[in-house]
Design an enzyme around this catalytic site. Sequence first.
Site, mmCIF file in Angstrom:
data_model
loop_
_atom_site.group_PDB
_atom_site.id
_atom_site.type_symbol
_atom_site.label_atom_id
_atom_site.label_comp_id
_atom_site.label_asym_id
_atom_site.label_seq_id
_atom_site.Cartn_x
_atom_site.Cartn_y
_atom_site.Cartn_z
ATOM 1 C CB SER A 156 -0.940 -0.028 1.212
ATOM 2 O OG SER A 156 -1.959 0.932 1.083
ATOM 3 C CG ASP A 214 -5.827 -3.417 -4.266
ATOM 4 O OD1 ASP A 214 -6.611 -2.541 -3.839
ATOM 5 O OD2 ASP A 214 -4.622 -3.458 -3.954
ATOM 6 C CG HIS A 250 -5.584 -2.123 -0.358
ATOM 7 N ND1 HIS A 250 -4.588 -2.108 -1.317
ATOM 8 C CD2 HIS A 250 -5.120 -1.361 0.672
ATOM 9 C CE1 HIS A 250 -3.581 -1.368 -0.892
ATOM 10 N NE2 HIS A 250 -3.878 -0.907 0.307
#
Length: 330
Positions: free
Chosen positions: A153, A276, A309
């Site tokens: 991330s 994601d 995610h």
Amino acid sequence: MENNSVGLVKTQYVTFKDEFFFESGRVLNPITVAYETYGSLNEDKSNAILVCHALTGDHHAAGYNHPDDQKPGWWDNMIGPGKPLDTDKYFIISPNFLGSCFGTTGPASIDPATKEPYGLKFPVFTIKDMVKLQKRLIKYLGIEKLKTVVGGSMGGMQALEWAITFPEMVDSVIPIATAGRITPMAVAFNTVARMSIMKDPNWNNGNYYGKTPPVDGLAIARMAGHITFLSDASFHKKFGRKYATLEGIYSYGYGSFEEAVGKIRCKTLFITFTSDFLFPNYQTEEIVEILKTLGRDVTWNNIESDYGHDAFLLEFEAQSDLIRDFLRSL
């Protein structure tokens, strides 16, 4: 405590007293960095790996800070003896990034000039600022070059920035579930989250330190953030049709983009996840295609997952083999 855990670890701190120049032009000093390390640095200091955490994470990536801790660090499955980031082979450094509230200088820190928390007076900071401060830490530890920089991330954004800004200091990078820039959709969700905090009656223009914090606004912000971290399949599994019983969610300068990406010359492993929502796969594909066109050594693996995610914190087995093989190839 499991046998292949790094065991008990302590947060370490270093304070740099010389001036730190932000990309915005602001200058601060001193600046303190909180960090943890796992494993041992070898004699020629060539086995160091930097682990960069995400927006809501911290530097406690593996092991336990106290004997009675119920959970280990956020990437404990990946860091330790015999694990992909093998502490029998590598020296792992996990710093808390600039502007955080977990030990590194940030808005909650005391401004030496006023003896009060910086609050909104803290300089606007960038991913590049974070990496520049991490470089100071690496130099302080006597390390000239990193075996790899890995992160998921926003941690992946830091890995990319290392390859762009300090290419001479990295052998490779492993950006996971990330992108070179966030989508307009992500900007919109971030705006909702930010406004929900600032509209909380306890926001007090950011001067809530030592007082009741804007917890209600933060709870709504974390709801918005949580939506972006999941996938459609995850929502069906987690909530189904039980909406009526739900009471709350408490989880949380270059000329062009091509020019910036073109500065990446080291060997690179990109890891993404099919579901994601926050960092769609096409963003990584864009970077990979630029690097391939330039003849760079780049590998991309898109892992099938329903976790959205969040997958970079959950799909340990799939990531383990990829990272282990990549490090062997170095």
